[in-house]
Design a protein around this motif. Structure first.
Motif, short mmCIF file in Angstrom:
data_model
loop_
_atom_site.label_atom_id
_atom_site.label_comp_id
_atom_site.label_asym_id
_atom_site.label_seq_id
_atom_site.Cartn_x
_atom_site.Cartn_y
_atom_site.Cartn_z
N LEU A 380 -23.91 90.58 25.64
CA LEU A 380 -24.25 89.24 25.15
C LEU A 380 -23.27 88.21 25.74
CD1 LEU A 380 -24.86 90.08 21.36
CD2 LEU A 380 -26.57 89.86 23.17
N PRO A 381 -23.33 88.00 27.04
CA PRO A 381 -22.44 86.99 27.63
C PRO A 381 -22.83 85.59 27.14
CG PRO A 381 -24.08 87.70 29.23
CD PRO A 381 -24.24 88.58 28.04
N PRO A 382 -21.96 84.61 27.29
CA PRO A 382 -22.26 83.25 26.83
C PRO A 382 -23.60 82.76 27.39
CG PRO A 382 -19.96 83.41 27.48
CD PRO A 382 -20.60 84.71 27.86
N ALA A 415 -31.22 99.56 17.40
CA ALA A 415 -31.05 98.52 18.42
C ALA A 415 -30.62 97.20 17.78
CB ALA A 415 -32.34 98.33 19.21
N ALA A 416 -31.28 96.85 16.68
CA ALA A 416 -30.92 95.61 15.97
C ALA A 416 -29.52 95.71 15.38
CB ALA A 416 -31.95 95.33 14.88
N GLU A 417 -29.18 96.87 14.85
CA GLU A 417 -27.85 97.06 14.25
C GLU A 417 -26.75 96.90 15.30
OE1 GLU A 417 -25.39 97.95 10.89
OE2 GLU A 417 -27.53 97.53 11.04
N PHE A 418 -27.00 97.44 16.49
CA PHE A 418 -26.02 97.34 17.57
C PHE A 418 -25.75 95.87 17.92
CE2 PHE A 418 -25.37 97.53 22.37
CZ PHE A 418 -24.03 97.81 22.28
N LEU A 419 -26.80 95.10 18.11
CA LEU A 419 -26.63 93.69 18.44
C LEU A 419 -25.98 92.93 17.27
CD1 LEU A 419 -30.02 92.94 20.24
CD2 LEU A 419 -27.77 93.24 21.28
N PHE A 420 -26.32 93.31 16.04
CA PHE A 420 -25.76 92.65 14.86
C PHE A 420 -24.25 92.89 14.79
CE2 PHE A 420 -25.75 92.30 10.01
CZ PHE A 420 -25.78 90.91 10.04
N VAL A 421 -23.82 94.11 15.09
CA VAL A 421 -22.38 94.42 15.07
C VAL A 421 -21.66 93.67 16.19
CG1 VAL A 421 -20.70 96.27 15.46
CG2 VAL A 421 -22.64 96.66 13.95
N LEU A 422 -22.28 93.57 17.38
CA LEU A 422 -21.66 92.81 18.46
C LEU A 422 -21.48 91.34 18.07
CD1 LEU A 422 -23.31 94.14 21.75
CD2 LEU A 422 -21.22 94.89 20.62
N CYS A 423 -22.36 90.86 17.20
CA CYS A 423 -22.25 89.48 16.70
C CYS A 423 -21.38 89.39 15.46
CB CYS A 423 -23.64 88.92 16.41
SG CYS A 423 -24.69 88.73 17.86
N LYS A 424 -20.59 90.44 15.19
CA LYS A 424 -19.70 90.51 14.02
C LYS A 424 -20.47 90.35 12.71
CE LYS A 424 -16.95 87.36 15.76
NZ LYS A 424 -15.81 86.46 16.03
N GLU A 425 -21.72 90.82 12.73
CA GLU A 425 -22.61 90.80 11.56
C GLU A 425 -22.77 89.40 10.99
OE1 GLU A 425 -22.12 93.93 8.74
OE2 GLU A 425 -21.37 95.36 10.22
N ARG A 426 -22.79 88.42 11.88
CA ARG A 426 -23.05 87.03 11.48
C ARG A 426 -24.47 86.68 11.86
NH1 ARG A 426 -18.42 83.50 14.09
NH2 ARG A 426 -20.01 81.94 13.61
N LEU A 430 -26.34 86.17 15.59
CA LEU A 430 -27.44 87.05 16.01
C LEU A 430 -28.68 86.24 16.38
CD1 LEU A 430 -28.52 90.00 16.27
CD2 LEU A 430 -29.33 89.75 13.90
N LEU A 431 -29.03 85.26 15.56
CA LEU A 431 -30.23 84.46 15.83
C LEU A 431 -30.10 83.70 17.13
CD1 LEU A 431 -31.07 83.07 12.27
CD2 LEU A 431 -31.94 85.11 13.41
N LYS A 432 -28.90 83.32 17.50
CA LYS A 432 -28.69 82.60 18.75
C LYS A 432 -29.11 83.45 19.95
CE LYS A 432 -24.48 82.05 20.40
NZ LYS A 432 -23.08 81.55 20.57
N TYR A 433 -28.86 84.75 19.86
CA TYR A 433 -29.15 85.63 21.00
C TYR A 433 -30.53 86.30 20.93
CZ TYR A 433 -24.26 85.29 22.41
OH TYR A 433 -23.03 84.83 22.83
N THR A 434 -31.13 86.36 19.75
CA THR A 434 -32.39 87.11 19.60
C THR A 434 -33.57 86.28 19.12
OG1 THR A 434 -32.00 87.76 17.29
CG2 THR A 434 -31.03 89.15 19.02
N ASN A 438 -37.51 88.08 16.22
CA ASN A 438 -37.08 89.43 16.58
C ASN A 438 -36.13 90.03 15.56
OD1 ASN A 438 -38.45 89.68 19.15
ND2 ASN A 438 -37.01 88.17 19.95
N ALA A 439 -35.35 89.18 14.89
CA ALA A 439 -34.33 89.67 13.96
C ALA A 439 -34.82 89.77 12.53
CB ALA A 439 -33.10 88.75 14.00
N ALA A 440 -36.04 89.33 12.25
CA ALA A 440 -36.52 89.27 10.87
C ALA A 440 -36.49 90.63 10.18
CB ALA A 440 -37.93 88.68 10.84
#
Length: 551
Positions: A380-382, A415-426, A430-434, A438-440
């Motif tokens: 998830l680069p900037p 897959a969603a959990e992995f991205l959520f953890v990379l976003c520090k569970e914020r 998460l919504l910014k990247y997905t 997709n995150a619902a």
């Protein structure tokens, strides 16, 4: 005596074992003949016959032992003991010095593998004869021997089968037989590991690949270790920490070497990933290590010159292509990330092939800050270009976002959990990247549809948005997660009467769907979970009444 010509050699009949080497299904009409043949073979093997005769008999028995029906009358304690004796699986201290006996040992182990796998009686006899202890004893005899990989390979395969078929043997291997350090040492020997520190090994990136025999031996050891440690995360003790860290360091070495072929390398790494999933997460910090002064000197910097500003932490590539982040060697994590992407690109068998590595990376990211920040930088680069939907494209982020709506519930959850953890569970990150759509599913399951963050604690360093993203942010569609051109409002040209008519029409349609139970209005409870609208409204009413009474 003249040598036979090529034509004469080709005209000779091939042996029975050669003809049936790939036979796994047999004609039922010949079943009695095969049973008698098995009985006759054991009568020969019990005698003191030449080695060549023993090998020939065992080769035939190996093929016949693929038939479960044939094994019923011949699987006796006496016959099992004959094979154990030929395989050097006895209580004696016989050393493995006679090279001429190696083919007999290998063929005996192959026969035992087939018989144990296909016969429940053999499985019970294995417990009675304490076969697991005998296999470990044989492994110790050939632990540091370089030229008997076939013996080690089939010894390990039989150990894997026993620990797979009998859960009691797993605890015996783990505690009574000290299987964890023994099998770890077998891996060290297969990889020819040279330790440079307590949990660091020397990696020769220009060295030759593993031989096919070493690779097969390592794969069998990894599979056996997986069974031995399958419940380790539940019963982990501090006293075991050192042994698990050694094993994790060996697995890190495994990820950084290659096998004889691309397929063998993938199989080797796949088994390493499965085993790493059994390692307590607190011991996985050995997958990364600080750079040595020699490594930093190659790049022309020192450890003191690493960037200290949090916003300046960037990935660096050394001259030998070592992946570095914030002064830490991330080679193994980069291999895991590449392995994950290859499994996604395969497009099939996601549950068996993809979820183990995704789960491993998720747990590593949750427990170890440097790993999470490196993976965030890679996955998830900037954000700069937000003109396309998050699921459209060929980057790792695009591929993972597509998996968030996969038909397999387990795949999309991890897959969603992995991205959520990379976003520090914020949730906002998460919504910014997905995008919200997709995150619902994840947010509904976690009770976070109203926003907020997960239960785990992470460092409070803030993400920095690029100027491109800041400029585009007001026009980003929060549902799709990408920049959309302003659309004309269809009700701008309507009169007030037309607007009221369309509104009532919509209300009547929704009411009809609700009464026919084709659609159920839902609302958010105060805790963020979904519930029928009436129940949600009632809960909010109770909260308002309680607050007013308090006032």
């Amino acid at each position: 005596m003249r040598k036979p010509r090529c034509k004469e050699l080709k005209s000779r009949p091939r042996s029975w074992t050669y003809v049936h080497r790939a036979t796994f299904k047999f004609e039922s009409t010949d079943e009695d003949k095969r049973k008698k043949l098995c009985e006759g073979i054991f009568k020969v093997l019990v005698k003191d016959v030449p080695t060549t005769c023993q090998v020939s008999c065992l080769e035939v028995l190996r093929i016949l032992s693929r038939d479960k029906k044939v094994l019923v009358p011949v699987t006796t304690k006496e016959n099992m003991q004959i094979l154990l004796r030929l395989a050097k699986l006895t209580e004696s201290d016989d050393s493995l010095e006679k090279v001429s006996e190696f083919p007999v040992i290998v063929e005996s182990l192959k026969c035992l593998c087939n018989i144990v796998f296909n016969s429940q009686m053999a499985q019970q006899l294995s417990l009675e004869l304490n076969l697991a202890a005998k296999l470990c004893n044989l492994l110790r005899k050939c632990k540091d021997r370089k030229f008997i990989n076939d013996i080690k390979c089939f010894d390990l395969r039989l150990l894997f089968l026993l620990s797979l078929l009998h859960t009691d043997i797993r605890s015996q291997l783990r505690y009574e037989l000290q299987g964890l350090p023994l099998l770890t040492q077998i891996l060290e020997s297969a990889f020819s590991i040279k330790w440079t520190d307590e949990y660091e090994s020397a990696i020769d990136h220009n060295g030759p690949p593993l031989s096919p025999q070493e690779t097969d031996c390592a794969i069998e050891a990894l599979k056996a270790l997986f069974n031995v440690t399958v419940d380790s995360w539940k019963v982990h003790k501090e006293s075991d920490s050192h042994q698990f860290r050694v094993m994790a360091a060996v697995l890190r070495h495994c990820l950084l070497i290659i096998g004889p072929t691309e397929e063998k390398t993938e199989e080797l790494h796949s088994n390493a990933v499965n085993l790493l999933s059994n390692v307590p997460v607190s011991c996985l910090d050995v997958l990364i290590c600080p750079l040595t002064h020699e490594e930093t000197a190659q790049e022309g910097t020192t450890l003191d010159e690493q960037p200290s500003d949090k916003t300046a932490e960037k990935e660096t590539v050394l001259k030998n292509n070592t992946m570095v982040y914030n002064g830490m060697n991330m080679e193994a994590i980069h291999v895991l990330l590449s392995f994950m992407e290859k499994r996604i690109d395969k497009g099939s068998s996601y549950r068996e092939g993809l979820t183990p590595v995704l789960s491993l990376l998720t747990e590593c990211s949750r427990a170890h800050r440097n790993i999470r920040k490196f993976l965030k930088d890679q996955v998830l680069p900037p954000l700069r270009d937000v003109t396309n939907r998050p699921e459209v494209g060929s980057t790792v982020r695009n591929k993972l976002v597509r998996l968030m709506t996969h038909v397999d519930l387990g795949v999309k959850q991890i897959a969603a959990e992995f991205l959520f953890v990379l976003c520090k569970e914020r949730v906002d990150s998460l919504l910014k990247y997905t995008g919200y759509g997709n995150a619902a599913g994840l947010l509904a399951a976690r009770g976070l549809l109203a926003g907020g963050r997960g239960d785990n604690w992470y460092s409070e360093d803030e993400d920095t948005d690029t100027e491109e993203y800041k400029n585009a942010k007001p026009n980003i569609n929060l549902i799709t997660g990408h920049l959309e051109e302003p659309m004309p409002n269809p009700i701008d040209e309507m009169t007030e009467e037309q607007k009221e008519y369309e509104a009532m029409k919509l209300v009547n349609m929704l009411d009809k769907l609700s009464r026919e139970e084709l659609l159920k209005p839902m609302g958010l409870k105060p805790d963020g979970t979904i519930t029928p609208l009436e129940e949600a409204l009632n809960q909010y009413s109770v909260i308002e009444e309680t607050s007013s009474d308090t006032d």
